[in-house]
Design an enzyme around this catalytic site. Structure first.
Site, mmCIF file in Angstrom:
data_model
loop_
_atom_site.group_PDB
_atom_site.id
_atom_site.type_symbol
_atom_site.label_atom_id
_atom_site.label_comp_id
_atom_site.label_asym_id
_atom_site.label_seq_id
_atom_site.Cartn_x
_atom_site.Cartn_y
_atom_site.Cartn_z
ATOM 1 C CG ASP A 1 0.682 0.959 9.465
ATOM 2 O OD1 ASP A 1 0.055 1.761 9.891
ATOM 3 O OD2 ASP A 1 1.107 1.151 8.402
ATOM 4 N NE ARG B 1 6.302 6.780 0.738
ATOM 5 C CZ ARG B 1 5.373 6.413 1.711
ATOM 6 N NH1 ARG B 1 4.356 5.807 1.474
ATOM 7 N NH2 ARG B 1 5.613 6.906 2.859
ATOM 8 N NE ARG C 1 -5.851 8.933 10.833
ATOM 9 C CZ ARG C 1 -5.096 7.983 10.068
ATOM 10 N NH1 ARG C 1 -5.628 7.527 9.052
ATOM 11 N NH2 ARG C 1 -3.855 7.884 10.236
ATOM 12 N N GLY D 1 -4.926 8.348 5.536
ATOM 13 C CA GLY D 1 -4.043 9.565 5.894
ATOM 14 C C GLY D 1 -2.878 9.615 5.089
ATOM 15 N NE ARG E 1 -5.483 1.009 13.456
ATOM 16 C CZ ARG E 1 -4.591 1.293 12.358
ATOM 17 N NH1 ARG E 1 -3.624 1.203 12.233
ATOM 18 N NH2 ARG E 1 -5.391 1.386 11.348
ATOM 19 C CE LYS F 1 -4.074 2.191 2.592
ATOM 20 N NZ LYS F 1 -4.783 1.861 3.973
ATOM 21 C CB SER F 2 3.941 2.248 2.004
ATOM 22 O OG SER F 2 3.076 2.130 3.351
ATOM 23 C CB SER G 1 5.692 10.370 11.193
ATOM 24 O OG SER G 1 4.702 10.371 10.064
#
Length: 425
Positions: A311, A26, A119, A91, A342, A21-22, A164
């Protein structure tokens, strides 16, 4: 979603599971920095990542799908769209697009679903505003919808208080598209952006925890030619399944082996699971196979490299719940501001399953035991839903609001069934 307990162990081998996904996000966003066609195969076709493709189309890119490959033709210049840029539940997309668009001429509005729009975005908006970005939104630009009036930004040096990858990537893009920057973080976060941008020809140097970015000054980067590997975060659910179901084994092929992405597997290994890693290729990233075999799990304390496994924390909680002894996760306050809190939701759900669990300010403490079947409210969080589906393989589970799994992993139930599970969506 209703998941029935497995009657037998499984021995599975998965090849194409869920594309990363990341990296998919990108690929879509970074393609705008080139003047040539990017060719992306095995792009993740989930709601969030498809939204990123729709956004770059609104920004002037042409996106085609031919013979299993996404062809992305970037615009000569990013256009100011006449529509809101919808990020859905992501996000990652919202924060990275903030960094890119802050340094581009035009007016842009970023929004998302009701969960994303609650968020916090100030961790990206504030440093961008300090260097001249014009960003407005609810709660003083902390919550979307966010309006961005893009333009030339000043050179900046920024010390981030959080590790982050989203914040880092946003500021790297802002530096690339304007006057350059220096960026420092308290510990190394996931580094896909640096690897991919370096591969595209960006001038990025790193010394310890500090990154220096040279501006593009109107130049273009090389296009991306990439086969997106399997996502270690999505595949981790099945790794946990193999680790908690006696006699089970799984091999996941063509998976990303970046050290900042497999920390959760390392924790599972420390708990006693038998895990091997085999590198098969290396282009932008190391890629290979991971084999996970059942072994009785013991407790563990996790308090380092948290940004590398943030995650996977809900799925790790499932492993904790099935281990001998008390396990803890600390320094993970970031979990409080994900799709839901979470920490609170994971602990409450485990308690419903008969597991002793305690909320910590920055994590949780879980005493392993014998879980019971329960009905769990996922609060619209895809990772909470998938984590408790995995626990369901051991004791049976009913997960409410499981439709949000489609935002990141549309084929999750299919692969559960491949393990022999009976699943009712």
């Amino acid at each position: 979603m209703i998941v029935e307990a497995l009657n037998n162990p499984f021995d599975a081998e998965f090849n194409k599971v869920s594309s990363d996904k990341s990296i998919s996000h990108r690929c879509a966003i970074f393609s705008l920095l080139s003047d040539k066609v990017s060719k992306i195969s095995n792009y993740l076709e989930a709601e969030d990542t498809m939204n990123s493709l729709k956004i770059i189309e609104k920004l002037g890119a042409k996106v085609e799908f031919k013979n299993g490959v996404y062809l992305i033709t970037p615009p000569k210049k990013i256009v100011s769209p006449n529509a809101i840029l919808e990020c859905g539940n992501s996000g990652t997309a919202m924060r990275i697009f903030m960094g890119l668009l802050a340094g581009c001429d035009g007016f842009f509005v970023l929004s998302g679903d009701k969960y994303l729009n609650e968020r916090p975005m100030k961790r990206v908006a504030s440093p961008l505003m300090q260097i001249g970005a014009k960003i407005d939104g609810r709660d003083c630009a902390n919550k979307a919808p966010l309006a961005i009036r893009g333009g030339e930004l000043n050179y900046f040096a920024y010390n981030s208080s959080v590790a982050s990858a989203q914040v880092k990537t946003a500021l790297i893009l802002a530096g690339l598209c304007s006057a350059g920057c220096k960026f420092k973080e308290p510990e190394l976060s996931r580094d896909h952006s640096e690897r991919m941008l370096l591969g595209m020809g960006a001038q990025i140097s790193q010394s310890g925890l500090e990154i220096e970015v040279k501006p593009l000054k109107g130049a273009y980067l090389k296009p991306l030619i990439l086969d997106v590997p399997n996502d270690p975060s999505s595949c981790f659910f099945y790794a946990v399944a193999a680790a908690i179901i006696p006699g089970s084994k799984i091999i996941i092929k063509n998976i990303l082996l970046n050290k900042t992405r497999i920390e959760a597997y390392k924790v599972l290994e420390k708990m006693g699971a038998k895990i091997t890693y085999t590198k098969t290729s290396s282009t932008y990233e190391d890629i290979g196979d991971i084999c996970v075999q059942y072994s009785e799990l013991k407790s563990v304390d996790v308090n380092q490299n948290i940004s590398w496994l943030i995650d996977e924390a809900p799925a790790l909680a499932i492993a904790f719940a099935c281990a001998n002894g008390v396990s803890t996760l600390k320094n993970a306050k970031e979990l409080r501001v994900k799709e839901c809190d979470r920490i609170a939701i994971t602990v409450a759900a485990l308690k419903k399953c008969g597991i002793e669990a305690v909320e910590l300010e920055d994590g949780f403490s879980i005493k392993g035991g014998k879980p019971n079947s329960a009905t769990i409210d996922s609060h619209g969080d895809h990772r909470i839903a998938m984590s408790f589906a995995i626990l369901g393989l051991k004791c049976g589970m009913n997960i409410e609001k499981s439709e949000f799994i489609a935002t990141s992993f549309p084929k999750f139930s299919y692969f559960l069934r491949e393990l022999g599970a009976r699943v009712e969506d």
